[in-house]
Structure formats: C-alpha cells, structure tokens
Design an enzyme around this catalytic site. Structure first.
Site, mmCIF file in Angstrom:
data_model
loop_
_atom_site.group_PDB
_atom_site.id
_atom_site.type_symbol
_atom_site.label_atom_id
_atom_site.label_comp_id
_atom_site.label_asym_id
_atom_site.label_seq_id
_atom_site.Cartn_x
_atom_site.Cartn_y
_atom_site.Cartn_z
ATOM 1 N N GLY A 550 0.828 -1.201 0.000
ATOM 2 C CA GLY A 550 0.000 0.000 0.000
ATOM 3 C C GLY A 550 0.854 1.239 0.000
ATOM 4 N N GLY A 553 3.859 1.137 2.361
ATOM 5 C CA GLY A 553 4.939 0.194 2.115
ATOM 6 C C GLY A 553 4.404 -1.195 1.828
ATOM 7 N N VAL A 555 3.607 -5.454 3.011
ATOM 8 C CA VAL A 555 3.216 -6.354 4.086
ATOM 9 C C VAL A 555 3.808 -7.726 3.799
ATOM 10 C CG1 VAL A 555 1.323 -7.436 5.337
ATOM 11 C CG2 VAL A 555 1.067 -5.101 4.488
ATOM 12 N N ASP A 665 -10.939 5.331 8.671
ATOM 13 C CA ASP A 665 -10.527 4.768 7.385
ATOM 14 C C ASP A 665 -11.127 3.374 7.181
ATOM 15 O OD1 ASP A 665 -9.283 4.870 4.924
ATOM 16 O OD2 ASP A 665 -7.357 4.145 5.663
#
Length: 865
Positions: A550, A553, A555, A665
């Site tokens: 994302g 960065g 995952v 969010d």
C-alpha cells in the site's frame, strides 16, 4: 501491625492464616489479585476481643472459593466487608446478624446459595446490602424492611422462585435504590410512593402481574425499569413531576390504552439532557399528540398496535425497533496544543486559567458499584464539584477523563488530578489525596452509591512516593511522615525537575526514529522487536513472503522464532504513514481487545525502520474477495456475517474502548478475513480519539481535524466541514455494505456506488445490481440489508443510524435469514443452502441477478439476562 495492603499486585496462591495474633490489626487489603482457596477461619478467631475502633476486610476481585466463616460474624467493630467478585459458595452465615457496626456488605458476584437470613434485619448500621449475581433462593425476607439505615438493596440475578415482594418494603423510608432484577418474582408491583428518597427502581425480568401503581413517586426518581414482566392495565401519568427522571422502561408487558403525554409535558424545561420512555412490545393503541414530544425525550413504540394504525402516520420514527445503550463518555487531554512532553508524563490541562498549562497529573480509577442513575452525564458536574470540595482542589484541577457502564450496571471512571499553579504535585499533597480515597474519607451523596478505588496511578511520581506500608503505621507515625514530607517537598520537586532536564538533554542526542520507540507505552503482550528478528522472520524480506502493498509500504508474512505466524507491515521511506500514524496505531491497538479487531503482536522501530507486527489473518482482505481473487464466491449469509462482524468491531471502538475511538478509514481493504471468514477490522493509523469537552464540560459530537481517509468511503459532511464523528465511520461502513451486495467498487468509471445504488433503489429495480456471484439469496433479507446500507450512507450525519442500531438491525436480518439459527458471534461460517422453488435451471442462467423465491423468516424472540 495495623495494616496490610497488598491490593492490585497479581498475587496468587492462598491467603495465609498468620494474621490472627495481631492485636492492633485494623485493615486487610488483598483485593484485585488472583488469590485462590478458601477464606481462612483462623484470621478471625481471636479478633472479637480486640478493641479496634474499626476493622476493614477487602478480599474482592480474587478467585476465592469455599464458604464464609461463621467467625466473621463475631467482629463487633467490623466496618466494611468486601468479598464481591469471587467464587464463594454456601449460605450467608446467620452470625452476620451480629455485625451491628458494619456499614458495607459487598457480597455480589459470587455463588452464595440458600435463603437470605431474616436475622440480617438487625443490622442497624448497614447502608449497602449488595447480594446480586449469586444463587440465592427461597423467599424475600419481609424483615429486611426493619433495617433502619439501609440506602441500597441490590439482589439482581438470583432465584426467589414464586416469592412476592413483601408489602413491608414500602416502609423502607431510608432507601435510595431498590434493584431486584431477574429473580423469578411474582405478584404485584408494590406502591413505593411512601419512600421519600427513592431514586432508582429495577424490578425487570420477573413475572410480576397487575397494574402499575399510580400514586405520586419521590421527586428524586431517576430510573424506573419494570420491563419484561406481565403487567397490564394502562400507563399511569404520575411521572410528569419528576424533574430528575432519566428512564422509564416498560417494554415487553401487556399494557393497554393510550400513551400519556403528561409524562413529558414539562421535560423541555428540565436540566436533564435526555429522557428515554421505552414502551416497546405492549398493546398500546393510541398516542394523541406526537408533535408535542420535546427534543430531549425519546419515545419507543415498536411492537404496539398504535404503530400499525393508518391514522398514526406521524409516529413512524417512534415505531422502529431500537435498543438504547447506556451512555459512556470520555474527555482525553490533548498534549499537542501546547507542546507538552507526553513522554515525560506532562499533559495539557485545558481547564487551567493559565494558558498552555503543562503538568504531570495523578490518575485515579474509581468504580461506582451501585449508582442510582441511568445516565451519568447530567450528574457529572455535581460529582466534580463534590470531589474537588472534599479534596480541597479547584474545579479546574479535576478531569473525569472517561466513564463507561460495566456489566451489573456499575459505572467505571478514570479521574485525572492536576496540580494548581505549578507543573508538579509535592509529596505531601499526593499522600494526602491517596489516603483520602483509600480510606473512604469521601462519603459520596446517596445518588452515586458506594465506590471502590481501582487504581492510583502515580506515573513519574512513583520514583519518589513510597508505596502503601505493609507493616502498618500509627497516627503519630503518619503525622511524622507527612510533616517530613512537607519539609522535603521543595527538595523532591527540585529533584524531579533536574531529572527531567537531564532526560531532555539526553534525548536531544538520540536519533529521531529511535527516540520514538523510547516514548512508546509499554503494554503486556506487545513486544518491541529488533530489526534482526524481523529480517529472520521474512527471509530478509524476500519477495516470496510479500502478501500485500500500500501507500505505507509492503506487508510480509513472517514466522517468529517461536513459530507464530505474523503479518509485518514495513513502512518505506517517504511513506504515507508517518511517525505520528505509526505511534497512533501502536497506542490504540495495544489496548484494544475484540474478536473483530486485528490484534497487535508488537512493533519494530530501529535502524531507520518502522514496522508493525500483527496476528496473521490467512484469508486476506474483504477487498480481495470482492474483486474475485478468492477461490470460492461468497454467498449471502457469508457476506451478512462479515458485515455483522465488522459492525461489532467498530461498535466496540465507539462504545467500549476507553477512551472511545473513531477509525476514520473503514474500507474493504481494511477488513481482514480469518480461516473461518470471521471479519477483523484493521489499520488504525488514521484513527482519532473521541472529542475533548470544552471549558464548560460539554463534550462535542465531533473532532475538528484535517480530512483524511479514502475517496469513495469518505463521509461527505466530514469532507466539507472537517468535523469527524462516529457517524463518519457509519457512512464508510455503509459503503462497504453496498460493496458486499453489489460487488461494485466505491468509485468506478467516474460513478459513485452510493448514488448508483440509491438511484436503482428508487426506481424499484434494485435486484438488477446485486452481485451475481452471490448465488441464491432471500430477497426480503437483501432488501432490508440494502435499506440499512443506504441509511448509513445518508449525506446528513443526523439521518444515519448509530453503530449500535446498525448492529441491532444486522442481527435482526441474520435471524431472519433461512438456515441461520446460530448466534453469529459463536457460529462458524458455513455455506448456507437455500431451497429454490424454481424448477427450471434456465431461468436462473437467463438472469443471474434474480433471487430465488426464498422469503425471510420471522426473527426469533430473545430473552437476554
């Protein structure tokens, strides 16, 4: 030795019996540990001959079992006995009738059984008799009405099978609160109008019959709960004079006639913020004047014939099923307004008359064990004034930082006390405040009931304040210590100041990234990982271990040294998630624990790296599934279950987190699915704590903040006004619901999902846009789900339901769905099998969006305790 205080220490094992020889013994404090075994008889055997002025025994909040020793009843100077929240069984010893000096009997939340001894009527000093949540049986002793000083009688959740409420209880003229909820009581509701100070009455979940008494009640009444009985007749109008009234619950009875408008005629002039009148599920047929209902009055009429009357079209909003939850609140301090150094314990005191006042507060956890109110908010100012007067503080020195209702209708709160006109308390001030609370030198007004001290948080003061003595101190010794402390206060303050200045000097030499980790709150179960551990877990961040990416960065799927599977979110240089978001997520997730929220395992903050380590959720994100990246399509029941799980996770954030949190969010890619497709809400980097009260103590409904979030999910009112509310999360979740139903993206080819679904819904062609991969579905349930989703996505904040209402409606739809007979939170998601009445397969393939002819079942009736 006079005192042993080992409370709140995580102690285990059994209670030793070597206290019996202590001739000057006055206080034994072992509460909130993990002690097991029985209460030793030897402790009490020789104490009856001691000439103590007052004995106090605090054993509550442990895992003690066995029966209560008869010897306790032969302590003539016993002031207080707290054995609540244990596993103590057996009967209440009749010897307790000898405790003529005892004021507080807290024996709730155990396994006590048998009859309440009528002999307890001789307890001449007793103020509080708390026996709720036990296994008591038999009859209610009429003799209890002879207790001359009793303020609270709380007997909820026992089994006085076939017992009636004794007529003599109308003579308990000192009573503030009477609560006998869920006790299998029969007979009539007694006329309690002769009790002058009565504030709280709860007789709900019994089998009481007959009419509601119509005589004028005490002017102090705040709460009447007679719900879930077999009451009949009409609703009396004798409540209109109650200026402190907060809640009248009469739901699930057999009441008839009209709704008396006199109940709320004077409410608009009262200082109470709200009055709830719950009349759901009765046989009420008329409401003469719905227009006159004031804004601060909520009337609930669902399940009454009046709601189905064609003549009563103006009461539609009163006829929706609702479950009103107790209000909780919070008022966190903001450190950033004045640049207060949170890492050193400083906080911004917003109420201080001095601008930008940074000081180190004392934290105090309190629990009101049996308050006589349903809504604390109107009484918050009263408690603040009372406490500050008793503590000899200015009003601006006290914050009630948060409060929350707990099971058993107890009220937990966290106080912050700030020093006056300085940044630090001195030693004598702290010792004095601690003693006032721990020795119950504060006698709260009857409306608040008894309290208990849960914790006394010293923070940075812990290095210079002695812990409570386990050896006990005489009055002369205490005076000496306090006097010495006063003389040394200036010196101690200087020491703390020098310590802080040195720490500031050292911190200026530490690189910024590493400084952050030093400031993090250390919480049990959240580990500070080294970079080497992260590299080893991911094969040096190999591409083969990457599972997502994302703006922040990448995952990675990792395996820790102990074999635990984790997801490691590694921020890249210049990522959208900066240090603030990184720190926010650790702070929030470290204290959030719910099956529908992703769990934080730890973090890494070194070598110019920022990483968050979560539990590994194997089925990826809901977004991936909706985009068709999963092997199996999701049917309707699975999608509904995901919606309900997500809503429950967010409801926890809004109502049970302390303090409450706005996620900010919510989106499909932030909802993860585990191996059983249980949904878990993730990514709290943009989350905000709920709002801070203003100078007058009023808590606004919003947080004013820069707009952040994801296009397509953003609350339009928040986008325009920069006012973030809990309803902003409701809007975003509503968009997720629409994605679940349609398979569409929030924004696709310039089209907005909310407008597209709304337009199709208004045209009556809603089934044309249902996701074809969902297979067969019950059309009525889908319609209800779409209707709820669109309510969540209303442009105006006030038109959207609360998250508790969302959960409630989803649970109703879940129970209506065919082949679903288990509680969602307990069941394992499985493919539901709908039986289609259509015989031709060509009709299905010809229109893949058509629902099979399956209708919803009626929701089952629930009777929670």
């Amino acid at each position: 030795m006079t005192t042993i205080d080992l409370s709140n220490n995580n102690l285990n094992g059994s209670i030793p019996s070597n206290f019996s020889h202590l001739s000057k013994f006055q206080r034994l404090s072992l509460e909130n540990n993990k002690l097991q075994g029985s209460v030793p008889t030897a402790i009490w055997q020789n104490m009856s001959s001691y000439r103590n002025k007052s004995l106090i025994f605090l054993l509550n909040g442990n895992q003690l079992s066995g029966s209560l020793p008869e010897e306790i009843g032969f302590l003539p100077n016993l002031n207080r006995i707290q054995i609540d929240e244990n596993q103590i069984s057996g009967t209440i010893p009749k010897s307790f009738a000898n405790l003529k000096s005892t004021k507080h009997f807290h024996m709730n939340n155990n396994s006590l059984s048998g009859q309440i001894p009528p002999e307890l009527s001789g307890l001449s000093s007793a103020l509080h008799l708390l026996l709720d949540n036990n296994n008591l049986s038999g009859y209610l002793p009429p003799e209890l009405s002879q207790m001359p000083s009793l303020h609270i009688l709380q007997l909820d959740n026992n089994n006085f099978s076939r017992s009636t409420i004794p007529a003599s209880y109308v003579n308990m003229t000192t009573l503030f609160k009477l609560s006998i909820r869920n006790c299998s009581l029969r007979g009539a509701v007694p006329d309690l109008s002769a009790i002058p100070q009565l504030t709280y009455l709860d007789l709900s979940w019994n089998q009481l019959e007959g009419p509601i008494p119509s005589k004028k009640l005490s002017d102090n009444m705040t709460t009447i709960d007679l719900s879930n009985n077999n009451l009949n007749g009409s609703i009396p109008s004798n409540f209109s004079h109650l200026s402190k009234f907060q809640r009248l619950s009469l739901e699930n009875n057999k009441l008839q006639g009209s709704v008396p408008t006199a109940i709320w005629q004077n409410m608009s002039s009262y200082r109470n913020k709200s009055l709830i009148l719950n009349f759901q599920n009765n046989s009420l047929t008329e409401l003469s004047d719905a227009i006159s209902i004031p804004a601060n009055v909520t009337v609930l009429l669902y399940g009454n014939p009046v709601c189905s009357s064609n003549r009563q079209t103006n009461i539609f909003n009163l006829c929706e099923p609702k479950n009103i939850l107790p209000a909780s609140g919070n008022s966190p301090n903001s450190n950033k307004s004045c640049g207060c150094r949170a890492d050193l314990g400083f906080e911004y005191n917003k109420l201080s008359p001095t601008s930008c006042s940074c000081a180190i507060p004392i934290g105090i956890g309190l629990r009101l064990k049996s308050p006589g109110i349903s809504d604390f908010r109107p009484y918050r100012d009263d408690l603040e004034v009372f406490l500050t007067n008793r503590l000899n503080l200015f009003l601006y020195q006290l914050y009630i930082d948060s409060f929350i209702w707990e099971e058993g209708r107890r009220l937990r709160m966290y106080l912050k006390l700030f020093p006056s006109n300085t940044s630090l308390f001195n030693v004598s001030e702290i010792l004095q405040i601690r003693d006032i609370f721990s020795q119950w030198e504060i006698t709260l007004p009857g409306i608040f009931g008894p309290y208990e001290l849960l914790n006394f948080t010293l923070g940075p003061y812990a290095n210079v304040i002695p812990t409570t003595s386990a050896s006990g101190l005489s009055k002369v010794e205490v005076v000496g210590i306090v006097f010495g402390a006063c003389l040394g206060a200036a010196f101690i303050t200087a020491v703390i100041t020098v310590f802080i200045m040195r720490k500031l000097s050292r911190n200026q030499k530490v690189p910024k990234r590493r400084l952050l980790s030093k400031n993090l709150i250390k919480v049990d179960g959240v580990k500070d990982f080294k970079f080497e551990e992260m590299a080893l877990a991911t094969s040096n961040f190999s591409n083969s271990t990457q599972v997502g990416e994302g703006g922040y960065g990448k995952v990675y799927k990792g395996v820790l040294a102990d074999g635990t599977l984790v997801a490691i979110k590694r921020a890249q240089e210049g990522s959208l998630q900066g240090s603030k978001e990184f720190f926010t997520e650790i702070q929030l997730l470290s204290r959030l624990h719910h099956r529908n929220l992703v769990s934080l395992v730890g973090y890494c903050n070194e070598e110019d790296e920022q990483m968050l380590v979560y539990e590994f959720i194997p089925n990826g994100t809901l977004g991936d599934h909706l985009l068709g990246r999963s092997k199996e399509p999701m049917n309707f029941s699975v999608r509904l279950r995901i919606a309900l799980d997500s809503a429950k996770g967010i409801l926890y954030l809004h109502t049970e987190a302390n303090p409450p949190i706005f996620h900010r969010d919510i989106k499909a890619s932030n909802i993860l699915l585990d191996s059983k497709l249980v949904a878990k809400v993730a990514d709290f980097g943009l989350s905000r704590l709920a709002p801070v009260p203003d100078i007058e103590g009023t808590t606004p409904d919003y947080v004013s903040t820069v707009v952040k979030g994801t296009p397509g999910y953003l609350d339009p009112e928040y986008f325009l006004t920069h006012m973030l509310t809990d309803k902003s999360d409701v809007y975003s979740l509503g968009v997720v619901f629409l994605e679940l139903l349609t398979g569409m993206k929030p924004i696709m080819h310039g089209k907005n999902i909310v407008r597209e679904v709304n337009s199709t819904y208004q045209s009556g062609n809603i089934f044309s846009i249902i996701d074809g991969r969902m297979g067969a579905y019950p059309s009525e349930c889908v319609e209800k789900f779409i209707s709820l989703a669109l309510k969540c996505c209303q442009d105006e904040t006030k038109m959207r339901p609360s998250m508790s209402e969302v959960v409630r409606e989803l649970e109703v739809i879940w129970r209506m769905t065919p082949e679903v007979d288990a509680t969602p939170s307990d069941s394992i998601v499985a493919e539901s099998h709908y039986t289609a009445t259509t015989t031709s397969s060509s009709s299905v393939t010809g229109n893949p969006y058509m629902s099979f002819d399956v209708s919803c079942n009626s929701p089952s009736s629930l009777s929670p305790r």
